[in-house]
Design an enzyme around this catalytic site. Sequence first.
Site, PDB file in Angstrom:
ATOM      1  CE  LYS A 106      -2.174  -0.845   4.162  1.00  0.00           C
ATOM      2  NZ  LYS A 106      -1.451  -2.522   4.417  1.00  0.00           N
TER       3      LYS A 106
ATOM      4  NE  ARG B 153      -4.023  -0.870  10.031  1.00  0.00           N
ATOM      5  CZ  ARG B 153      -2.886  -0.079   9.200  1.00  0.00           C
ATOM      6  NH1 ARG B 153      -3.486   0.775   9.019  1.00  0.00           N
ATOM      7  NH2 ARG B 153      -1.968  -1.028   9.154  1.00  0.00           N
TER       8      ARG B 153
ATOM      9  NE  ARG C 203       6.738  -2.938   5.839  1.00  0.00           N
ATOM     10  CZ  ARG C 203       5.635  -2.950   6.043  1.00  0.00           C
ATOM     11  NH1 ARG C 203       5.113  -2.454   5.121  1.00  0.00           N
ATOM     12  NH2 ARG C 203       5.182  -2.910   6.787  1.00  0.00           N
TER      13      ARG C 203
ATOM     14  NE  ARG D  62       6.091  -0.434  10.596  1.00  0.00           N
ATOM     15  CZ  ARG D  62       5.282  -0.633   9.600  1.00  0.00           C
ATOM     16  NH1 ARG D  62       4.995   0.321   8.427  1.00  0.00           N
ATOM     17  NH2 ARG D  62       4.306  -1.100  10.053  1.00  0.00           N
TER      18      ARG D  62
ATOM     19  NE  ARG E 291       1.436  -4.858  11.980  1.00  0.00           N
ATOM     20  CZ  ARG E 291       2.793  -4.192  10.615  1.00  0.00           C
ATOM     21  NH1 ARG E 291       3.861  -4.803  11.113  1.00  0.00           N
ATOM     22  NH2 ARG E 291       2.232  -3.356  10.054  1.00  0.00           N
TER      23      ARG E 291
HETATM   24  P1  AMP Z   1       0.598   0.726   9.382  1.00  0.00           P
HETATM   25  O1  AMP Z   1       2.821   1.072   9.146  1.00  0.00           O
HETATM   26  O2  AMP Z   1      -0.637   1.490   8.713  1.00  0.00           O
HETATM   27  O3  AMP Z   1       1.297  -0.389   9.383  1.00  0.00           O
HETATM   28  O4  AMP Z   1       0.726   0.596  10.170  1.00  0.00           O
HETATM   29  C1  AMP Z   1       1.569   0.744  11.511  1.00  0.00           C
HETATM   30  C2  AMP Z   1       0.330   0.080  12.850  1.00  0.00           C
HETATM   31  O5  AMP Z   1      -0.016   2.309  13.389  1.00  0.00           O
HETATM   32  C3  AMP Z   1      -0.937  -0.972  13.105  1.00  0.00           C
HETATM   33  O6  AMP Z   1      -0.643  -1.314  13.529  1.00  0.00           O
HETATM   34  C4  AMP Z   1      -1.899   0.615  14.411  1.00  0.00           C
HETATM   35  O7  AMP Z   1      -0.895   0.540  15.245  1.00  0.00           O
HETATM   36  C5  AMP Z   1      -1.399   1.977  14.079  1.00  0.00           C
HETATM   37  N1  AMP Z   1      -2.157   2.755  12.665  1.00  0.00           N
HETATM   38  C6  AMP Z   1      -1.781   2.741  11.334  1.00  0.00           C
HETATM   39  N2  AMP Z   1      -2.842   2.924  10.667  1.00  0.00           N
HETATM   40  C7  AMP Z   1      -4.205   2.878  11.375  1.00  0.00           C
HETATM   41  C8  AMP Z   1      -5.595   3.367  11.807  1.00  0.00           C
HETATM   42  N3  AMP Z   1      -6.067   3.886  11.333  1.00  0.00           N
HETATM   43  N4  AMP Z   1      -6.652   2.879  12.715  1.00  0.00           N
HETATM   44  C9  AMP Z   1      -5.976   2.538  14.180  1.00  0.00           C
HETATM   45  N5  AMP Z   1      -4.331   1.980  14.165  1.00  0.00           N
HETATM   46  C10 AMP Z   1      -3.951   2.246  12.920  1.00  0.00           C
END
Ligand code: AMP
Length: 216
Positions: free
Chosen positions: A16, A91, A126, A159, A170
């Site tokens: 994404k 999400r 990654r 990360r 996740r």
């Molecule tokens: P990502 O980089 O999109 O994988 O996001 C990393 C982490 O940030 C996720 O595992 C959540 O803990 C938090 N996070 C990001 N976007 C959201 C969202 N829309 N709602 C809730 N938690 C989020």
Amino acid sequence: MKNLKLIFLGAPGAGKGTQSDIVAEKYGIPTISTGVMIREAIKNNTEMGLQAKAFAENGKLVPDEVVIGIIGERLAKDDCQNGFILDGFPRTVPQAEALDKMGVEINCVVSIEVPDEKIVERMSGRRSCAKCGATYHIVYNPSKDGTTCDKCGETLSIRKDDAPEVVLDRLNVYHNQTEPLKDFYGKKGVLVLVEGQEKVEDTTALTLGAIEGSVK
Ligand code: AMP
């Protein structure tokens, strides 16, 4: 393309973020990544960062009201008025409903489909930039020198939430809480599915075709 308001859906590691940046550059609109904003807030020890830290680092979702607040503020900025791409938001169904309540009319939702086994394999390769948020993959999308960020020169790292045991959590969160959004947007008639390919440019070609075929 006029006023593209696009959401990328997909499991963690589906691509994404990578596709968002490419499509954003092509159409001259911003990418809004809640994950990047949250990691930035954690790094800077802001109040929101402190609230989010334990959730994000353990692969759990940050509470809806926290994320809805930051998205509302971000979408009100001038640079979003001609379109935007959302990466990692919504999400959950309540987050999608919050966008509706804000009067935001999404005209395309691209779900990048990648099987779970592939996700686990991809996540182990990654690498991320803790400074600007760019992501790479040691095989599929390496940075130019393999160790530092092409955009800002920072040394790349892994990360915390990309650790294998957190990735499985996740993925569960994705299937239970985020995947129902395919139904939500399918019913609105704006959902397109794209099969994630091994090569970034192949996924981009399918993604651009899907966007151009669905947004008039
Ligand atoms: P990502 O980089 O999109 O994988 O996001 C990393 C982490 O940030 C996720 O595992 C959540 O803990 C938090 N996070 C990001 N976007 C959201 C969202 N829309 N709602 C809730 N938690 C989020």
